[in-house]
Motif scaffolding. Structure first.
Motif, short mmCIF file in Angstrom:
data_model
loop_
_atom_site.label_atom_id
_atom_site.label_comp_id
_atom_site.label_asym_id
_atom_site.label_seq_id
_atom_site.Cartn_x
_atom_site.Cartn_y
_atom_site.Cartn_z
N PHE A 1 32.11 37.14 38.93
CA PHE A 1 33.55 36.94 39.04
C PHE A 1 34.14 36.51 37.70
O PHE A 1 33.70 35.54 37.09
N ASN A 2 35.16 37.26 37.25
CA ASN A 2 35.92 36.92 36.05
C ASN A 2 35.00 36.50 34.89
O ASN A 2 34.98 35.34 34.49
N HIS B 1 41.03 31.10 35.75
CA HIS B 1 40.95 31.67 37.10
C HIS B 1 39.49 31.75 37.51
O HIS B 1 38.73 32.62 37.08
N ARG B 2 39.07 30.82 38.39
CA ARG B 2 37.68 30.75 38.83
C ARG B 2 37.60 30.97 40.34
O ARG B 2 38.54 30.69 41.08
N ASP B 3 36.45 31.46 40.78
CA ASP B 3 36.16 31.61 42.21
C ASP B 3 35.39 30.38 42.66
O ASP B 3 34.18 30.29 42.48
N GLN C 1 37.39 42.51 42.07
CA GLN C 1 36.46 42.38 40.96
C GLN C 1 35.77 43.71 40.64
O GLN C 1 34.84 43.74 39.82
N SER D 1 46.19 30.35 29.37
CA SER D 1 46.15 31.15 30.58
C SER D 1 46.89 30.48 31.73
O SER D 1 47.21 31.11 32.72
N THR E 1 44.70 32.41 46.14
CA THR E 1 44.46 32.90 44.80
C THR E 1 45.61 32.38 43.93
O THR E 1 46.65 31.98 44.44
N ASN F 1 42.21 41.54 31.64
CA ASN F 1 42.63 40.41 32.47
C ASN F 1 41.81 39.15 32.21
O ASN F 1 41.76 38.25 33.04
N TRP F 2 41.20 39.06 31.03
CA TRP F 2 40.34 37.93 30.73
C TRP F 2 41.12 36.63 30.72
O TRP F 2 42.27 36.56 30.27
N ALA G 1 35.09 41.25 30.63
CA ALA G 1 36.20 41.02 31.55
C ALA G 1 37.33 42.02 31.38
O ALA G 1 38.07 42.31 32.32
N ASP H 1 30.49 33.01 40.41
CA ASP H 1 31.48 32.76 39.38
C ASP H 1 30.80 32.64 38.01
O ASP H 1 29.79 31.95 37.86
#
Length: 475
Positions: A191-192, A207-209, A275, A32, A303, A202-203, A199, A166
């Motif tokens: 989130f994600n 990408h973490r919050d 989200q 990713s 982001t 777009n898994w 998800a 998250d």
């Protein structure tokens, strides 16, 4: 001291499993990550205006006039020694972000977890319209449950509560913890999600919050590095598993009142929209905001992407234009070449560069990777200290006694490349003085790394640090 939490019977298999996971991480995250890279800040600086007559400053009533903007900056310049951080750096940042520099803010330094939690509970208890909470970790422990109980109480009183957590950061908290909140009327967004079935297309794992934002009634915001956890933890993958070991976490937040709160609100609502959170009710998310203090504040959100890693650009640019002092504290320090060069060049031109880093850690690998960079920095004149009395988790800096930042951004690749982050930049001599005092307290509880001693280390730790650093993008 590192605790051995495995029995002799368990140890060999555990070592094999951990080693396998360590070498598998680059493959998993590399999928990713793609070919993501950090922006070239030298090019950004070259493309920005060399000088700027006045920055654009937003007040509670809108954009201030050029004349008033110039007068504000002149007053700020008179409060400290001359520095390009207030002019050239401000021009660079303004060229890459739409987030305005806002005047009339009151910024309160919350220099540890207890102070931050006390401030959070106070503004939550006084909430009348809405509470928006975004946190990397919301843990199902005594602290998380205390927050949950209070938020459910406010929801029952008619205050709309909206939460973003998250998926990876909060993976130790059971689904039942968040379902209890939903059952009480709180709107909760994951989130994600780590589960690819939840998800969708777009898994991705990386990408973490990583943000920590609390906004109450659109008038108060608390941000920084502190999660909702009894240990103010940063990552479930880094947290100690031995419940008997007591570690004091050292972290920093700020409370903001004034026009800058609207910028934090925009970030929260943007995350909610991306989200695909449920439609928000008709609360007053953007009330009229009165000036509450004298600090200039710019909200720096980011982001994933090559051109919008604003915290990275802000850090490199600030270091590059510093003229007197750079006092930085960071919990996961795995810098890229641009940061290393900027710090080394600053020390070379006579800037007092001091960096406080963790000496007690929840991640031995991150500690080893961090130490790989000491030799280069020490040779250039950078002074390095390891905090020894607690687990340092703060991400702060104060430059030239007028520029400060507090936020969630670590100085590592995962934070700079892959995470949603948020920092506040504060232009205020008075607030910078508070930051310097906090830095001095941390310095008193830290051990300086001396170049002569460091260069005489045995070869084994040198080789270990070098080897671990090969995987620095995934630590």
């Amino acid at each position: 001291m590192e605790m051995n939490i495995f029995t002799a019977k368990d140890r060999p298999m555990t070592i094999v499993k951990h080693s396998f996971l360590f070498f598998l991480l680059p493959f998993i995250f590399g999928i990713s990550n793609g070919c993501a890279s950090l922006p070239n800040v030298t090019e950004v600086i070259d493309e920005a205006p060399a000088t700027q007559g006045h920055p654009q400053i937003q007040s509670s009533k809108g954009l201030v006039s050029p004349e008033k903007s110039k007068a504000i900056m002149e007053r700020l310049k008179r409060s400290t020694d001359p520095t390009d951080v207030l002019e050239r750096h401000t021009a660079v940042v303004e060229s890459v972000t739409e987030s305005p520099l806002t005047k009339g803010n009151k910024v309160t330094l919350l220099s540890d977890g207890p102070a931050a939690y006390a401030a959070m509970f106070k503004i939550i208890q006084n909430a009348r319209d809405h509470i928006n909470l975004e946190s990397y970790i919301i843990e199902d422990d005594e602290t998380g449950r205390k927050f949950g109980d209070l938020l459910l109480q406010k929801q029952a009183q008619g205050v709309q509560v909206n939460i973003v957590f998250d998926s990876m950061g909060s993976m130790k908290s059971p689904a039942s913890f968040f379902q209890r909140l939903r059952d009480g009327g709180i709107q909760v967004v994951e989130f994600n999600p780590m589960n690819p079935l939840k998800a969708g297309e777009n898994w991705g794992l990386t990408h973490r919050d990583h943000r920590k934002i609390l906004i109450v009634d659109g008038k108060f915001a608390i941000i920084g590095g502190i999660n909702i956890s009894k240990v103010y933890s940063s990552s479930p993958l880094r947290r100690k598993q031995n419940k008997n070991e007591q570690i004091r976490w050292r972290d920093t937040d700020i409370q903001v009142e004034g026009p800058a709160v609207a910028e934090f609100q925009k970030l929260f609502l943007d995350t909610w929209l991306k989200q695909k959170g449920p439609e928000l009710s008709g609360q007053n998310y953007f009330p009229d905001l009165k000036e509450a203090g004298k600090a200039l504040v710019r909200v720096i959100g980011s982001t994933p992407g090559e051109t919008n890693r604003i915290p990275f650009i802000v850090y490199v640019s600030t270091i590059s234009f510093a003229e007197h002092s750079i006092h930085m504290t960071n919990s996961y320090f795995i810098p890229d070449d641009q940061i290393l060069k900027a710090l080394s060049d600053a020390a070379g031109r006579g800037v007092d560069v001091k960096i406080i880093l963790p000496g007690v850690t929840d991640s031995k690998l991150a500690l080893y990777a961090q130490r790989y960079y000491y030799s280069r920095l020490l040779k250039s004149g950078v002074k390095i200290y390891e905090h020894s009395t607690s687990l340092l988790h703060a991400k702060t800096a104060v430059v030239d006694k007028v520029w400060s930042t507090v936020g969630s951004t670590n100085m590592d690749y995962l934070s700079l490349l892959n995470n949603d982050e948020v920092n506040a930049v504060i232009l205020s001599h008075d607030f910078a003085t508070e930051m310097e005092n906090m830095f001095a307290r941390d310095l008193a509880n830290s051990r300086q790394i001396l170049r002569a001693e460091w260069e005489n280390r045995p070869w084994l730790p040198r080789a270990r640090d070098w080897f671990v650093n090969l995987f620095s993008r995934w630590l």
